[in-house]
Design an enzyme around this catalytic site. Structure first.
Site, mmCIF file in Angstrom:
data_model
loop_
_atom_site.group_PDB
_atom_site.id
_atom_site.type_symbol
_atom_site.label_atom_id
_atom_site.label_comp_id
_atom_site.label_asym_id
_atom_site.label_seq_id
_atom_site.Cartn_x
_atom_site.Cartn_y
_atom_site.Cartn_z
ATOM 1 N N TYR A 260 43.450 -3.519 -55.167
ATOM 2 C CA TYR A 260 43.026 -4.587 -56.076
ATOM 3 C C TYR A 260 41.601 -4.959 -55.685
ATOM 4 O O TYR A 260 41.369 -5.484 -54.600
ATOM 5 C CB TYR A 260 43.960 -5.785 -55.913
ATOM 6 C CG TYR A 260 43.920 -6.793 -57.024
ATOM 7 C CD1 TYR A 260 44.838 -6.736 -58.068
ATOM 8 C CD2 TYR A 260 42.990 -7.828 -57.028
ATOM 9 C CE1 TYR A 260 44.823 -7.671 -59.087
ATOM 10 C CE2 TYR A 260 42.963 -8.761 -58.047
ATOM 11 C CZ TYR A 260 43.885 -8.681 -59.073
ATOM 12 O OH TYR A 260 43.875 -9.611 -60.092
ATOM 13 N N ILE A 262 37.683 -6.457 -57.030
ATOM 14 C CA ILE A 262 36.624 -6.945 -57.912
ATOM 15 C C ILE A 262 35.309 -6.616 -57.204
ATOM 16 O O ILE A 262 35.134 -6.963 -56.033
ATOM 17 C CB ILE A 262 36.727 -8.472 -58.148
ATOM 18 C CG1 ILE A 262 38.122 -8.854 -58.680
ATOM 19 C CG2 ILE A 262 35.636 -8.935 -59.107
ATOM 20 C CD1 ILE A 262 38.505 -8.236 -59.996
ATOM 21 N N ARG A 268 34.194 -14.248 -56.894
ATOM 22 C CA ARG A 268 34.106 -15.716 -56.942
ATOM 23 C C ARG A 268 33.760 -16.230 -58.338
ATOM 24 O O ARG A 268 33.159 -17.283 -58.495
ATOM 25 C CB ARG A 268 33.057 -16.244 -55.947
ATOM 26 C CG ARG A 268 33.168 -15.680 -54.555
ATOM 27 C CD ARG A 268 34.365 -16.202 -53.839
ATOM 28 N NE ARG A 268 34.512 -15.621 -52.527
ATOM 29 C CZ ARG A 268 35.574 -15.763 -51.753
ATOM 30 N NH1 ARG A 268 36.598 -16.484 -52.196
ATOM 31 N NH2 ARG A 268 35.652 -15.211 -50.571
ATOM 32 N N MET A 269 34.164 -15.481 -59.353
ATOM 33 C CA MET A 269 33.884 -15.899 -60.727
ATOM 34 C C MET A 269 35.160 -16.122 -61.537
ATOM 35 O O MET A 269 35.093 -16.568 -62.679
ATOM 36 C CB MET A 269 33.008 -14.844 -61.418
ATOM 37 C CG MET A 269 31.618 -14.691 -60.812
ATOM 38 S SD MET A 269 30.705 -13.260 -61.465
ATOM 39 C CE MET A 269 30.526 -13.719 -63.183
ATOM 40 N N GLY A 270 36.316 -15.782 -60.967
ATOM 41 C CA GLY A 270 37.581 -15.979 -61.670
ATOM 42 C C GLY A 270 38.197 -14.715 -62.230
ATOM 43 O O GLY A 270 39.250 -14.766 -62.879
ATOM 44 N N HIS A 271 37.567 -13.553 -61.985
ATOM 45 C CA HIS A 271 38.100 -12.300 -62.540
ATOM 46 C C HIS A 271 39.467 -11.938 -61.959
ATOM 47 O O HIS A 271 40.298 -11.342 -62.652
ATOM 48 C CB HIS A 271 37.120 -11.153 -62.289
ATOM 49 C CG HIS A 271 35.827 -11.293 -63.016
ATOM 50 N ND1 HIS A 271 35.734 -11.186 -64.384
ATOM 51 C CD2 HIS A 271 34.572 -11.559 -62.564
ATOM 52 C CE1 HIS A 271 34.475 -11.364 -64.751
ATOM 53 N NE2 HIS A 271 33.748 -11.589 -63.669
ATOM 54 N N LYS A 273 42.104 -13.733 -61.220
ATOM 55 C CA LYS A 273 43.257 -14.326 -61.909
ATOM 56 C C LYS A 273 43.464 -13.700 -63.293
ATOM 57 O O LYS A 273 44.607 -13.519 -63.737
ATOM 58 C CB LYS A 273 43.093 -15.843 -62.022
ATOM 59 C CG LYS A 273 41.952 -16.301 -62.901
ATOM 60 C CD LYS A 273 41.843 -17.828 -62.920
ATOM 61 C CE LYS A 273 40.674 -18.271 -63.793
ATOM 62 N NZ LYS A 273 40.507 -19.749 -63.762
ATOM 63 N N GLU A 299 51.495 -4.471 -51.980
ATOM 64 C CA GLU A 299 51.451 -3.655 -50.762
ATOM 65 C C GLU A 299 50.446 -4.242 -49.767
ATOM 66 O O GLU A 299 49.246 -4.269 -50.024
ATOM 67 C CB GLU A 299 51.032 -2.221 -51.101
ATOM 68 C CG GLU A 299 50.905 -1.309 -49.882
ATOM 69 C CD GLU A 299 50.347 0.050 -50.235
ATOM 70 O OE1 GLU A 299 49.984 0.789 -49.313
ATOM 71 O OE2 GLU A 299 50.267 0.373 -51.435
#
Length: 486
Positions: A260, A262, A268-271, A273, A299
């Protein structure tokens, strides 16, 4: 005036992360701006008269790099040890590696001042070629510039679009649109794109490795940023996640999030969630490899990912009002509530129970420590922490004891074998020599052994520290949900 070019003939060791720059390129104008800036820097460097002026120019350059110069988005790796041994590169000053990638296509080009003058130097290009895509390896500078100018604009997101959202920058007020896509590794287009993308997990997820893409059980979710350049839609990669489909009896799938990520410019921009919720929403209405999704697990999640997961899961539970009728006691039988959460939201039983812990923590804020219910709550969590953490150390001690016993047995067998050989010699020579093999002495003498009371005291202190850290994390989650003031 004589041009001065600072160089060194001394073989040096460089931090691979510091000297490597990853640059995402959207269009040819960014490369032209980059080239203009580099030419300007060379001109300034050619007119430097002394070291004081050189230092002044260096500081000026660092300040300019902090500003948007119209060039590609640039960032450093966090980890390089799976590419270069111990994150180190051997070479000569100056050492700089620029890895250019098409923002969407991920077509790549490696630019380095590095020259193979000595067998002692790290073969940078060679090491990168081992981990970059085999189907689409890095290309030459000329080919890369041509690709960006002619073909990057033709790139379209990979897979099937499942969600879109926008984020407004708090400082500039600028709104940026993003789209999330789903694909299966059995799709050759997805397979090939992922092969170019996976280098990022080596750079940003410690201890990560490439997934086994010959296995058809992999699903992948991609986030792409959407921009309008010269009146046309352009797309660039923002982040992605790989999901493995496990079989769950009788005809269901247990989905497990494996990787996972980004990318740094978008963190730190909300991607996180948005991606997590898109994964949930997709699997609520779409089957996995073996059938309907039973639940979604993780995992080996890192601490930061746990914070994200707790936020998303607790918010979804509360939005569905699934804790409205829960018994506010960790020791109570809430299995029916947890089962309803699993069926509706695909959240596993264990994670639902953890969300209940956080939810109850909000109810006890401001409650005196002497309160009976609050005291029972704290004890229940500490028992869980003890079982999770101390239980592991007890298992380690058992393993150590087993190894010691095995070593002792091996020593005994070795002594018996040598004694049999010695007995043959004794019979020949009329001697009576006994073999005595002593265990190897420890290089460091062991310290004084702790008694049971001291060991237990250390364990309890460890649990108290873990509990304090847990409370901090629960505060963060509740603050994010606006359930308590920050």
């Amino acid at each position: 005036m004589t041009n001065r070019i600072k160089s060194s003939n001394t073989l040096l060791t460089f931090d691979a992360n510091e000297v490597t720059n990853i640059k995402l390129v959207w269009d040819i104008e960014e490369l032209k701006n980059k080239d203009n800036k580099e030419n300007k820097d060379k001109e300034n460097k050619a007119h430097i008269k002394d070291e004081g002026e050189e230092e002044e120019q260096k500081e000026k350059k660092e300040e300019e790099e902090k500003e948007d110069d119209g060039g590609p988005i640039s960032f450093h790796p966090t980890y390089s040890h799976q590419i270069f041994n111990e994150d180190k590169i051997q070479g000569y000053e100056p050492c700089k590696i620029d890895i250019y990638m098409g923002a969407g296509s991920l077509t790549s080009y490696i630019d380095t001042n590095y020259t193979l003058q000595s067998k002692n130097l790290t073969n940078v290009e060679g090491e990168f070629l081992k981990v970059f895509s085999k189907q689409d390896p890095p290309i030459s500078k000329q080919s890369f510039y041509k690709y960006i100018e002619e073909k990057e604009k033709l790139f379209k997101p990979i897979g099937k679009k499942i969600h879109e959202y926008s984020i407004i920058d708090k400082e500039s007020g600028k709104e940026t649109e993003y789209e999330i896509y789903f694909g299966r590794i059995t799709d050759q287009v997805v397979f090939r794109y992922h092969e170019k993308l996976q280098i990022f997990v080596l750079w940003y997820i410690d201890g990560s490795s490439y997934i086994w893409t010959d296995d058809p059980n992999w699903d992948i979710f991609f986030i792409f940023e959407k921009r309008i350049i010269d009146g046309e839609k352009r797309y660039g990669i923002t982040g992605y996640s790989t999901i493995y489909n496990f079989y769950h009896h009788p005809e269901q799938t247990r989905a497990r999030i494996s990787q996972y990520l980004i990318l740094p410019p978008y963190q730190r921009m909300g991607h996180g969630k948005y991606l997590f919720n898109s994964i949930y929403q997709y699997y609520k209405t779409n089957d996995g490899f073996y059938g309907p999704i039973y639940d979604i697990t993780i995992e080996d999640p890192a601490d930061e990912f746990n914070l994200l997961r707790n936020y998303v899961d607790l918010k979804n539970i509360m939005d569905e009002k699934l804790f409205d009728n829960v018994i506010l006691d960790l020791n109570a039988n809430n299995k029916s509530v947890f089962e309803e959460i699993r069926k509706k939201l695909l959240i596993p039983y264990k994670q639902s129970k953890l969300c209940l812990e956080i939810y109850l923590f909000s109810k006890f804020l401001g409650t005196p420590n002497s309160d009976t219910k609050y005291k029972e709550y704290r004890i229940s969590i500490k028992k869980r922490l003890y079982k999770q953490n101390i239980g592991d150390s007890e298992q380690i001690e058992k393993i150590k004891q087993q190894v010691a016993e095995e070593n002792q047995e091996n020593l005994r067998l070795e002594q018996e074998e040598l004694q049999e050989l010695q007995d043959i010699e004794n019979k020949k020579n009329g001697t009576n020599i006994k073999v005595d093999i002593k265990p190897k002495e420890l290089t460091t003498p062991p310290g004084p052994e702790k008694n049971k009371e001291e060991i237990e005291k250390d364990r309890l202190e460890e649990i108290l520290e873990l509990y304090k850290e847990l409370e901090k994390n629960y505060h963060k989650t509740l603050s994010s949900l606006n359930l308590i003031s920050k």
